[in-house]
Each structure stands twice: as structure tokens, then as C-alpha cells.
Design an enzyme around this catalytic site. Structure first.
Site, short mmCIF file in Angstrom:
data_model
loop_
_atom_site.label_atom_id
_atom_site.label_comp_id
_atom_site.label_asym_id
_atom_site.label_seq_id
_atom_site.Cartn_x
_atom_site.Cartn_y
_atom_site.Cartn_z
CB SER A 136 97.96 17.71 10.98
OG SER A 136 97.21 17.54 9.80
CB CYS A 191 96.67 15.76 18.72
SG CYS A 191 96.44 15.31 17.01
CG ASP A 200 105.58 18.28 16.76
OD1 ASP A 200 105.35 18.64 17.94
OD2 ASP A 200 104.94 18.70 15.77
NE ARG A 227 99.61 22.06 13.31
CZ ARG A 227 99.57 20.81 13.73
NH1 ARG A 227 98.41 20.18 13.77
NH2 ARG A 227 100.65 20.19 14.11
P1 RVP Z 1 102.23 18.05 23.00
O1 RVP Z 1 103.62 18.49 23.34
O2 RVP Z 1 102.01 16.60 23.29
O3 RVP Z 1 101.19 18.91 23.66
O4 RVP Z 1 102.06 18.19 21.43
C1 RVP Z 1 102.30 19.38 20.72
C2 RVP Z 1 102.17 19.10 19.25
O5 RVP Z 1 100.84 18.70 18.93
C3 RVP Z 1 102.41 20.30 18.35
O6 RVP Z 1 103.76 20.58 18.13
C4 RVP Z 1 101.69 19.89 17.07
O7 RVP Z 1 102.48 19.07 16.25
C5 RVP Z 1 100.54 19.07 17.59
N1 RVP Z 1 99.27 19.80 17.60
C6 RVP Z 1 99.04 21.13 17.78
N2 RVP Z 1 97.70 21.33 17.72
C7 RVP Z 1 97.16 20.12 17.51
C8 RVP Z 1 95.76 19.82 17.37
O8 RVP Z 1 94.90 20.66 17.61
N3 RVP Z 1 95.47 18.61 16.99
N4 RVP Z 1 98.14 19.20 17.46
#
Ligand code: RVP
Length: 514
Positions: free
Chosen positions: A271, A326, A365, A425
Site C-alpha cells: 500500500s 480501500c 492503480d 502488503r
Molecule cells: P479499484 O480498481 O478501485 O477496485 O482498486 C484496486 C486497487 O486497490 C488495487 O490494485 C490495490 O492497489 C488497492 N487495494 C487492494 N486492496 C486494498 C485494500 O484492502 N485496501 N486496496
């Protein structure tokens, strides 16, 4: 004293593209979406440089997030066949991840390992039972009944008459025997296989090795499906390209296993990538005998980008806290609006290229909630985007399809949720305590509306991207970045861009408020 940025941090939905002159040759069919994946050297006079100079490229600038609910082998195959690139998720056992990578690399479009096989002493009754079970009416007959045994014949529904041929008839008496079958020799490519299929008017072409052992079947209908994927992203051996997620803890074991399995590119999943742990991980990958590409991130500013590039990263991922699942910004108060982050990092990438002649691609991303956000990200200088929510909706993603309130949904959970338990992560390298779960969550567990097949959806999304590029007078991603003109849209003009001041009709002709 704390540094306070002058500008607020902004995201894609706050910008609009202003059209340029569209010349007559600027039509979607002429748009080339080729994007570089990894760093390469080029003449700094040509900023941005031609992406085809990169040693690893993709035909469409789209990658899938390294998440348990997104990038398994099936999705990786489907996306590579459409020209994009998946990063198989790293939050699983090393062997499991390597097996997924291997599955993608072993996938051979159009060449199918026969899944319905019998021995010549089987009976018509066995044939019918197998056909019933698999739904496949073409059965390969091999001496030992295995998919790769010595090939002796084939049986299809044209070889027997239901109700007339006794069920006890041995297969060897009714099958089409080897001597009457046109076969291909192992090593032929799909084009050659298709030639044989047409020349001999076949539905199925068995492919055998020099010992007459069956290797594959090529079906006429699969060749047609291959034709529908002209942008397939393949390596020099025509195997699909695939990426794989790694972390900055067990990389000494994980990286060699993934490289051995055939991963074309790795990416550190974190992250917050502006850390010495990432520097160490990149150094390890680069110290391996076998050359391996590794992306790193995520960062949101110039300093983070330069740190990772100088450590040797082959591409850099941009974005903190913008993912749909997220909650990092809410939990920890770190992050930056995705557009502001991409704009600053793209500028740093261009300056670095001017200074060194080395071009390091950047990936935007997370936070793509409308198809047009992809075009905005590319116009702002992202070389490609990574998406999670977008892909989680499709048949090929690993999540379960469930019915919620009479609507089909797919499950989509964040890597920072307790469900994924991807503590590596979010970890800062503290080895003082053994962790197997998160101290607090940075992601949620959710549903997204089920949307069908990846290809059907991605085709539409990319049609929109190509169309907008033509509005901007661009037939390549370089053109788009060089020519794009973007304006910040006020809240009122965003409202103006939606449906307004009309009563919408529903499918029954009734009206509803917009
Ligand atoms: P989205 O496409 O908006 O769903 O975002 C995907 C991105 O979010 C991933 O590529 C990663 O960088 C991030 N991510 C994945 N898990 C989490 C979390 O639990 N916070 N965030």
C-alpha cells in the site's frame, strides 16, 4: 515545519478532456493502444518514446489488480487473450501462486488437452456415459485411456446409431481408426493446424508426437475464437504473458519459484512503496542470475518515484487510498487524489527520461470508477492502468457469484480486509512479532454487480477509449499524452454532464426522476 501543498489533491472525475481537431485518418480502427510495461532506453529527444522499444509491451494498457478476488489463472488467461496483463495475487502460498502462473503459461490458445478419453475395449455404453458427464461428443481413443496415451482412434456421434448399435459394442469396432484420421505433428502452430482443418474438412485435428502419443486436439470452433482475439499478449514462444505479485518479506523464496514457473514480470504489492523494504526486494530480484522484471509501488509523488527507480524498479505503480474497497485514507489519513498523483509522477518520469535516456513506465492503480477515467489517466501520462473492481465483476474472477436482492453479484474484497489477511502488503517490516493477521483493516469485503464475460465488457470499454482518443486527435497513447488538453470541471458543470431537467422513461414507458 510541515510542508503544505498549494493545490488540493484531485481525482479523475474532476477533469474533462477538451477535443482537438479530428483528422480523417483519426478513426478508432487506426488507434494503437500498445503500452510499455518495463523500463527501456531511448532517445530523450522523443518524449514520450515509442512504446514498442520496450522489451515487454502489452497491446492494451490495462492490468488487473493482484488481489485474491480478482487475478486468478482464469482471469489472467482471459485478459492476456484480450491484450492486457494480469498480476496473479501474491497473498497465497508460494506453490499455489507458481501453479497459477504455470497454468497461464501452459495455456495454448486453440490447443486443448483432450478431457474425454477411453480405451479401445470400452463399450458404446461407456461412450454415452462419458458424453453425458462431460457434454463433449468427441472422444479420443488411446491405448491406456489417458489424454496423452498412444492414439488409436476417435469416436463421435457420427460413428454410432442410438437405439440401433448395441450398447455392448466395443469402441474398437465403431471408432474411426488412426489410419483413417488426419493428424498434425506436435510443433505445428495454430495457423498450420487451421490449414489442415480446412483442407481436409475436419471438425477436429488430433496433434500427436513422434511416438503417436496424443498431445492436443484442435477444434475448428476454437480457431474461430482465436481469430476473435487479434490483440493477444504473447511471448516469443506464443505463450500468454502473465505477471505475479510478490511482497517484501518472503521474496527470497517466492521470486525464484515464480521466475521458474515462467512469470514474465513481477510486482511488489504494497500500500506504501516508498520504503527501504522495497529497495531491498528490488535489489534481490536484480541480483538473480536469470533476468527478471519487477515493478514497485505504490507511490504518489516525485520523491517516491525517484527512490524506486533508482533502486532499479522496472515500472512504478501510483496510487494510495483510491481503491474502491480501500479505507486507508479513513483509517490512517495517508494518500492523495489519484489524478494529482499521476500528474506529478508522470512529470518526474519525463524529467528522469530527459536526464538519463531511461524511460520507466508508470501505472495508475485504483480509483477507476467510470470507463472514461482510463482515458483521463492515460492522457495525464499513465502508461497503463490497474483495476480491481472492474475485473471482479466478470465470470473469470475468482469470487463467488451470488444473488442479492434479486440481482446477481460477485464478491469483491480488499487485500487489507480481514478476509484477505494480506498483512505483508501493509507491514512495515517489523520482525519482532509473528503476524498472521492485520492489527486493523484497511479494506472492506463487498459485492459488485455481476457483468458477464471479460471480453464482452473490455471490448466496449476500449471502444470508448479509442473513440475519445479520436476526439482528441490521437491514434496512439503517445499522441494522446502529447496533445491532450484537460480542464478541471466545477461541481455544477459535472452536474450539467449528467442527465438533467428531463423525466427519464423506464422500460415500461413510466417516468422517474433522474
Ligand atoms: P479499484 O480498481 O478501485 O477496485 O482498486 C484496486 C486497487 O486497490 C488495487 O490494485 C490495490 O492497489 C488497492 N487495494 C487492494 N486492496 C486494498 C485494500 O484492502 N485496501 N486496496
Amino acid at each position: 515545519m510541515a510542508f503544505i501543498y498549494d493545490e488540493p489533491s484531485r481525482t479523475f472525475g474532476e477533469y474533462l478532456l477538451v477535443p482537438n481537431l479530428t483528422t480523417k485518418d483519426c478513426v478508432p480502427a487506426n488507434v494503437d493502444l500498445t503500452a510499455p510495461v518495463v523500463r527501456f532506453k531511448a532517445d530523450p529527444g522523443a518524449t514520450p518514446p515509442d512504446p514498442r522499444l520496450a522489451p515487454l509491451t502489452m497491446s492494451v494498457p490495462v492490468t488487473s489488480a493482484m488481489m485474491q478476488s480478482v487475478s486468478g489463472a482464469d482471469l489472467a488467461i482471459a485478459l492476456a487473450r484480450c491484450g492486457g496483463l494480469s498480476f496473479v495475487y501474491g497473498s497465497q502460498g508460494i506453490e499455489e501462486e507458481a501453479a497459477m502462473v504455470r497454468r497461464v503459461k501452459n495455456y495454448k490458445a486453440g490447443f486443448v488437452v483432450s478431457d474425454s478419453n477411453l480405451r479401445p475395449d470400452a463399450t458404446l455404453g461407456d461412450v454415452l456415459e462419458l458424453t453425458d458427464r462431460t457434454g463433449h461428443s468427441t472422444i479420443a481413443i488411446t491405448e491406456d485411456g489417458t489424454p496423452t496415451g498412444r492414439f488409436v482412434g476417435i469416436i463421435t456421434s457420427r460413428d454410432y446409431r442410438l437405439g440401433k448399435t448395441p450398447l455392448s459394442t466395443p469402441v474398437r469396432e465403431i471408432m474411426t481408426p488412426f489410419k483413417s484420421i488426419h493428424c498434425g505433428k506436435v510443433g505445428l502452430d495454430l495457423q498450420e493446424a487451421n490449414e489442415l482443418i480446412w483442407r481436409h474438412k475436419l471438425n477436429t485435428l488430433p496433434v500427436i508426437d513422434e511416438r503417436q502419443h496424443l498431445q492436443y486436439l484442435v477444434f475448428r470452433k476454437d480457431y474461430e475464437s482465436h481469430q476473435a482475439h487479434p490483440l493477444e499478449n504473447v511471448d516469443h514462444e506464443k505463450r500468454l504473458i502473465v505477471g505475479a505479485g510478490i511482497n517484501s518479506r518472503d521474496y527470497r523464496d517466492r521470486v525464484p519459484a515464480l521466475v521458474e514457473a515462467g512469470a514474465d514480470v513481477l510486482c511488489i504489492d504494497s500500500s506504501d512503496g516508498y520504503s527501504e523494504w522495497q529497495g531491498d526486494t528490488i535489489a534481490f530480484v536484480k541480483s538473480l542470475g536469470k533476468p527478471a522484471y519487477v515493478g514497485a509501488g505504490n507511490v504518489v509523488d516525485r520523491e517516491g518515484f525517484l527512490y524506486l527507480v533508482e533502486a532499479g524498479a522496472d515500472f512504478v505503480k501510483v496510487g494510495i487510498g483510491g481503491g474502491s474497497i480501500c479505507i486507508t485514507r479513513e483509517q490512517k489519513g495517508i494518500g492523495r487524489g489519484q489524478a494529482s498523483a499521476v500528474i506529478e509522477v508522470a512529470k518526474a518520469r519525463d524529467e528522469y527520461f530527459q536526464r538519463t535516456g531511461v524511460y520507466v513506465p508508470i501505472c495508475s492503480d485504483g480509483g477507476i470508477s467510470q470507463d472514461y477515467h482510463i482515458t483521463i489517466a492515460l492522457a495525464m501520462g499513465a502508461d497503463f492502468v490497474m483495476m480491481g473492481r472492474y475485473f471482479a465483476r466478470f465470470d473469470e474472477s475468482p469470487g463467488r457469484k451470488v444473488r442479492v436482492n434479486n440481482q446477481f453479484m460477485k464478491e469483491y474484497w480488499g487485500e487489507g480486509s480481514n478476509r484477505a489477511r494480506n498483512w505483508q502488503r501493509y507491514d512495515h517490516g517489523d520482525t519482532s512479532k509473528k503476524k498472521d493477521q492485520l492489527e486493523f483493516e484497511e479494506g472492506v469485503d463487498s459485492y459488485v454487480p455481476y457483468a458477464g464475460k471479460l471480453k464482452d465488457n473490455l471490448d466496449v470499454t476500449l471502444a470508448k477509449v479509442r473513440s475519445t482518443m479520436c476526439n482528441c486527435g490521437a491514434t496512439s497513447l503517445r499522441d494522446l499524452y502529447m496533445r491532450a488538453r484537460l480542464t478541471v470541471a466545477s461541481a455544477v458543470s459535472i452536474h450539467e454532464g449528467g442527465v438533467h431537467d428531463v423525466m427519464l422513461k423506464d422500460t415500461r414507458g413510466n417516468t422517474r426522476e433522474p
